[in-house]
Design a protein around this motif. Structure first.
Motif, PDB file in Angstrom:
ATOM      1  N   UNK A 162       0.827  -1.205   0.000  1.00  0.00           N
ATOM      2  CA  UNK A 162       0.000   0.000   0.000  1.00  0.00           C
ATOM      3  C   UNK A 162       0.864   1.259   0.000  1.00  0.00           C
ATOM      4  N   UNK A 163       0.489   2.256  -0.794  1.00  0.00           N
ATOM      5  CA  UNK A 163       1.227   3.520  -0.841  1.00  0.00           C
ATOM      6  C   UNK A 163       0.832   4.408   0.338  1.00  0.00           C
ATOM      7  N   UNK A 164       1.437   4.136   1.495  1.00  0.00           N
ATOM      8  CA  UNK A 164       1.082   4.851   2.712  1.00  0.00           C
ATOM      9  C   UNK A 164       2.330   5.358   3.411  1.00  0.00           C
ATOM     10  N   UNK A 165       2.135   6.404   4.187  1.00  0.00           N
ATOM     11  CA  UNK A 165       3.162   6.847   5.131  1.00  0.00           C
ATOM     12  C   UNK A 165       2.444   7.065   6.452  1.00  0.00           C
ATOM     13  N   UNK A 166       3.157   6.769   7.520  1.00  0.00           N
ATOM     14  CA  UNK A 166       2.558   6.793   8.842  1.00  0.00           C
ATOM     15  C   UNK A 166       3.120   7.917   9.692  1.00  0.00           C
ATOM     16  N   UNK A 167       2.263   8.416  10.567  1.00  0.00           N
ATOM     17  CA  UNK A 167       2.666   9.395  11.568  1.00  0.00           C
ATOM     18  C   UNK A 167       1.896   9.070  12.837  1.00  0.00           C
ATOM     19  N   UNK A 168       2.341   9.652  13.920  1.00  0.00           N
ATOM     20  CA  UNK A 168       1.649   9.435  15.184  1.00  0.00           C
ATOM     21  C   UNK A 168       2.240  10.317  16.258  1.00  0.00           C
ATOM     22  N   UNK A 169       1.698  10.178  17.447  1.00  0.00           N
ATOM     23  CA  UNK A 169       2.196  10.971  18.573  1.00  0.00           C
ATOM     24  C   UNK A 169       3.550  10.455  19.032  1.00  0.00           C
ATOM     25  N   UNK A 170       4.171  11.197  19.914  1.00  0.00           N
ATOM     26  CA  UNK A 170       5.376  10.706  20.578  1.00  0.00           C
ATOM     27  C   UNK A 170       4.932   9.567  21.491  1.00  0.00           C
ATOM     28  N   UNK A 171       5.517   8.390  21.294  1.00  0.00           N
ATOM     29  CA  UNK A 171       5.076   7.225  22.059  1.00  0.00           C
ATOM     30  C   UNK A 171       5.995   6.896  23.232  1.00  0.00           C
ATOM     31  N   UNK A 179       3.488  20.360  28.615  1.00  0.00           N
ATOM     32  CA  UNK A 179       3.697  19.203  27.752  1.00  0.00           C
ATOM     33  C   UNK A 179       2.537  18.984  26.802  1.00  0.00           C
ATOM     34  N   UNK A 180       1.317  19.100  27.313  1.00  0.00           N
ATOM     35  CA  UNK A 180       0.127  18.912  26.478  1.00  0.00           C
ATOM     36  C   UNK A 180       0.075  19.926  25.338  1.00  0.00           C
ATOM     37  N   UNK A 181       0.402  21.184  25.659  1.00  0.00           N
ATOM     38  CA  UNK A 181       0.391  22.217  24.619  1.00  0.00           C
ATOM     39  C   UNK A 181       1.426  21.933  23.533  1.00  0.00           C
ATOM     40  N   UNK A 182       2.624  21.560  23.942  1.00  0.00           N
ATOM     41  CA  UNK A 182       3.663  21.279  22.958  1.00  0.00           C
ATOM     42  C   UNK A 182       3.318  20.037  22.135  1.00  0.00           C
ATOM     43  N   UNK A 183       2.814  19.000  22.792  1.00  0.00           N
ATOM     44  CA  UNK A 183       2.401  17.806  22.056  1.00  0.00           C
ATOM     45  C   UNK A 183       1.281  18.111  21.070  1.00  0.00           C
ATOM     46  N   UNK A 184       0.410  19.058  21.406  1.00  0.00           N
ATOM     47  CA  UNK A 184      -0.712  19.384  20.523  1.00  0.00           C
ATOM     48  C   UNK A 184      -0.258  20.009  19.208  1.00  0.00           C
ATOM     49  N   UNK A 185       0.920  20.609  19.193  1.00  0.00           N
ATOM     50  CA  UNK A 185       1.455  21.147  17.937  1.00  0.00           C
ATOM     51  C   UNK A 185       1.635  19.993  16.944  1.00  0.00           C
ATOM     52  N   UNK A 186       2.282  18.933  17.401  1.00  0.00           N
ATOM     53  CA  UNK A 186       2.517  17.761  16.550  1.00  0.00           C
ATOM     54  C   UNK A 186       1.201  17.073  16.191  1.00  0.00           C
ATOM     55  N   UNK A 187       0.430  16.762  17.223  1.00  0.00           N
ATOM     56  CA  UNK A 187      -0.795  15.990  17.025  1.00  0.00           C
ATOM     57  C   UNK A 187      -1.761  16.712  16.089  1.00  0.00           C
TER      58      UNK A 187
END
Length: 163
Positions: free
Chosen positions: A31-40, A66-74
């Protein structure tokens, strides 16, 4: 045939290998996919705000940074995603996954939830916003293969996943 590469955001539970199962299954299916996700990495996710912006003695504000900074990525990665897969595991309450599901639904993103049957009642509103509810990672792969290629589920993949 389209040259589109589908962007898949994998949200939720971090205590099992469900992400790897989906990534490996999609690679196997070509499948032509690329994955992303949160910092795990749990500690990194919790402490990123104070690591970047400085110490915060009050735990509420420590977590808030931490929540605010993570929300930039998410937020950015969900905005860019074609499909959002949200996994609710068995052991812990994934409040962040529920938030991601709500955000994805509000943005009109195609969403697939992945959780055990025991969570059906608790997740009825989340599931009602999803395009599909999977019980196992291989079902997510099959759903993506169908959406992307129009391919019906492969018996070899289903049998292999059950082993």
């Amino acid at each position: 045939m389209s040259d589109k590469v589908w962007k898949i955001y994998l949200s939720g539970e971090i205590h099992s290998d469900w992400r790897e199962q989906i990534m490996n299954g999609c690679a196997e299916a070509g499948l032509p996919v690329e994955f992303a996700g949160p910092i795990t990495e749990h500690d990194d996710s919790d402490d990123c705000g104070v690591a970047v912006f400085g110490a915060e003695p009050d735990k509420f504000w420590h977590d808030h940074r931490g929540a605010l900074l993570n929300s930039v990525r998410t937020g950015t990665l969900i905005d860019e995603a074609d499909v959002v897969v949200v996994r609710f595991g068995e052991k812990y309450k994934q409040w962040n996954a529920a938030f991601d599901a709500g955000y994805a639904a509000a943005k009109g993103k195609a969403m697939i939830t992945l959780h055990p049957e025991a969570h059906d009642h608790a997740l009825k509103e989340v599931d009602s916003a999803a395009k599909g509810v999977a019980r196992e990672p291989y079902q997510v792969v099959q759903a993506l293969a169908y959406a992307i290629k129009g391919a019906m589920p492969q018996q070899w993949y289903q049998a292999e996943a059950a082993e």
